[in-house]
Design a protein around this motif. Structure first.
Motif, short mmCIF file in Angstrom:
data_model
loop_
_atom_site.label_atom_id
_atom_site.label_comp_id
_atom_site.label_asym_id
_atom_site.label_seq_id
_atom_site.Cartn_x
_atom_site.Cartn_y
_atom_site.Cartn_z
N LEU A 39 -4.51 1.84 -8.34
CA LEU A 39 -3.40 1.14 -9.00
C LEU A 39 -3.22 1.66 -10.43
N LEU A 40 -4.34 1.98 -11.09
CA LEU A 40 -4.29 2.53 -12.45
C LEU A 40 -3.55 3.87 -12.45
N ARG A 41 -3.83 4.69 -11.45
CA ARG A 41 -3.16 6.00 -11.33
C ARG A 41 -1.68 5.82 -11.00
N ILE A 42 -1.36 4.83 -10.17
CA ILE A 42 0.04 4.57 -9.79
C ILE A 42 0.87 4.21 -11.02
N LEU A 43 0.24 3.54 -11.98
CA LEU A 43 0.95 3.12 -13.19
C LEU A 43 1.41 4.30 -14.04
N THR A 44 0.68 5.42 -13.99
CA THR A 44 0.96 6.51 -14.94
C THR A 44 1.23 7.88 -14.32
N GLU A 45 0.70 8.18 -13.14
CA GLU A 45 0.74 9.55 -12.64
C GLU A 45 2.00 9.98 -11.87
N CYS A 89 0.82 -1.22 0.00
CA CYS A 89 0.00 0.00 0.00
C CYS A 89 0.85 1.27 0.00
N GLY A 90 2.17 1.13 0.15
CA GLY A 90 3.05 2.30 0.02
C GLY A 90 3.76 2.73 1.29
N LYS A 91 3.85 1.87 2.29
CA LYS A 91 4.50 2.25 3.56
C LYS A 91 5.97 2.59 3.35
N LYS A 125 -2.90 -9.99 -4.82
CA LYS A 125 -3.00 -9.49 -3.43
C LYS A 125 -1.67 -8.96 -2.89
N THR A 126 -0.93 -8.30 -3.78
CA THR A 126 0.35 -7.72 -3.36
C THR A 126 0.38 -6.21 -3.55
N ALA A 179 -3.72 -3.57 -13.50
CA ALA A 179 -4.23 -3.27 -12.15
C ALA A 179 -5.05 -4.44 -11.61
N LYS A 180 -5.89 -5.04 -12.46
CA LYS A 180 -6.72 -6.17 -12.03
C LYS A 180 -5.86 -7.37 -11.64
N LYS A 181 -4.81 -7.60 -12.42
CA LYS A 181 -3.91 -8.72 -12.14
C LYS A 181 -3.19 -8.52 -10.80
N ALA A 182 -2.81 -7.27 -10.51
CA ALA A 182 -2.14 -6.96 -9.24
C ALA A 182 -3.07 -7.21 -8.06
#
Length: 433
Positions: free
Chosen positions: A339-345, A138-140, A383-384, A376-379
């Motif tokens: 997750l979609l935003r994490i991929l590009t933003e 989650c980004g800790k 569950k990681t 994103a769906k695959k991630a």
């Protein structure tokens, strides 16, 4: 007749420094000696000279070293909470509440240091160590890594699950401070103002939860007890890397008084502990009792934000540790849109990284919108969290990155949904020069 060494005359030589007459039994009694001129320096003078040189070097190093206390005003001016959060927003998607908590905690930590350096009225402001709770990926760690870069302070991550109580096989708790010392390039002053992150902290929770464990527990409660002094501020002594720990081994001392400790973990099952407490508080008997259906069951994100110290105690964290971690920071689960935003933003988004890599080979990379959503769906299926995003893209990009350097022609690579879901090869289109 055997030679009697006692009857042999002892050679004597006057030291040119101390003017003492020295008996010469071997070359070390007068290490420096010139027979032609009679100039010599005895071993006692050399020892004293070496001692004075060492003291001089220490004084020179102290004078040349920047005074951290003098830098605090500039650090506080540059790193106000809203500035820290703005910086973290460039790299971390969502987790706004966690960003605010960390921004304020860090700002207050440096204010506490300034107060300690500039005031001696007897008032001591306690450390604001932080405990972070959130699911895997989650980004800790990413939050803290970027935070340390902004502050320009040493940052070290230590896996708490690898630590054991003194006397057991494994790493002692001092390893956390030693890792920070090396992250600071062996600069003790820098290390004493750094950040230590103890990851997987939930793995050292007491096995029996709120009840005392009967058997020896070298990786759990004992480690928590060993961490107490370090967390509140104490001089930690450790040996250099690669050296065995024994009484005569040279040691390095680091004061943890101004080190910010942040501990974190997934704390799997803590939501059940919180739910039980809330259910117990809200339960009523008789006709007025509310019946909660499965569909109305609170989500993990709703529960995690309601965590209290007593929940952590029930989970297996000892009360003394909880008292030294006054700030509780919770992070939410990342959904598909996040997750979609994490991929590009973010500035260092995975898609941007691959675009830069292929651009060096004169190739333009393009991801279809549904392809990114498939990643994103695959991630989520794995569950990681965000941790697996780059790995999923890497699997798809492997053959492309292998074949692309064979030619210098300008091309375009298009990644489609079928590439992610069905393993089809990406589409490669030749471009005009």
């Amino acid at each position: 007749m055997a030679n009697d060494k006692k009857d042999e005359p002892v050679m004597k030589q006057r030291c040119s420094f101390c003017k003492r007459e020295v008996e010469i039994h071997d070359s070390l009694d007068m290490p420096i000696y010139d027979p032609a001129t009679g100039f010599g320096i005895c071993k006692n003078c050399i020892k004293e000279l070496a001692h004075y040189i060492e003291l001089h070097e220490e004084d020179t190093a102290k004078q040349q070293a920047p005074d951290f206390a003098a830098q605090l005003d500039e650090i506080l001016k540059k790193n106000k909470p809203h500035i820290i959060k703005q910086y973290l927003d460039e790299y971390i998607i969502n987790q706004d509440r966690a960003k605010k908590i960390l921004s304020v905690a860090v700002y207050n930590h440096y204010k506490r240091m300034k107060y300690g350096y500039t005031n001696d009225d007897g008032t001591e402001i306690e450390k604001s160590n932080v405990i972070m709770l959130g699911p895997s990926g989650c980004g800790k760690t990413a939050l803290l890594s970027h935070l340390s870069k902004l502050l320009d302070v040493p940052f070290a991550v230590t896996d708490a699950s690898s630590l054991t109580e003194a006397g057991f096989v494994g790493a002692d708790v001092e390893v956390a401070v030693r890792n920070l010392y090396y992250a600071a390039d062996k600069d003790i002053q820098k290390a004493e103002h750094g950040i230590i992150y103890l990851d997987e902290f939930d793995k050292i929770a007491r096995k029996s939860g709120a009840n005392n464990s009967i058997t020896a527990d070298p990786g759990h409660e004992g480690v928590q007890q060993a961490l107490l002094k370090m967390l509140e501020g104490n001089v930690v002594e450790f040996t250099a890397r690669g050296q065995r720990k024994h009484p005569e081994a040279p040691t390095i001392k680091v004061d943890t008084k101004n080190i910010l400790f942040i501990v974190g973990g997934a704390f799997v099952g803590i939501d059940d502990v919180i739910a039980k407490r809330l259910q117990k508080a809200d339960s009523s008997i008789g006709f007025g009792a509310e019946v909660t259906s499965k569909s109305e069951k609170p989500t993990f994100d709703e529960l995690i934000h309601q965590v209290r110290p007593e929940d952590l105690m029930q989970y297996g964290i000892i009360p003394e540790i909880i008292g030294r971690l006054p700030i509780i920071c919770t992070l939410e689960t990342l959904d598909e849109d996040a997750l979609l935003r994490i991929l590009t933003e973010p500035k260092n988004a995975p898609v941007k990284q691959y675009e830069k890599l292929l651009a060096m080979d004169n190739v333009k990379l393009e991801f279809a919108e549904d392809a990114l959503r498939a990643v994103a769906k695959k991630a989520i299926e794995r569950k990681t969290g965000a941790r697996s995003l780059k790995g999923i893209i890497e699997d798809v990009m492997l053959d492309v990155m292998y074949d692309i350097p064979k030619s210098d022609e300008p091309r375009k690579v298009i990644i489609t949904k079928a590439c992610i879901d069905e393993g089809k090869k990406p589409e490669v289109i030749a471009l005009d020069k």
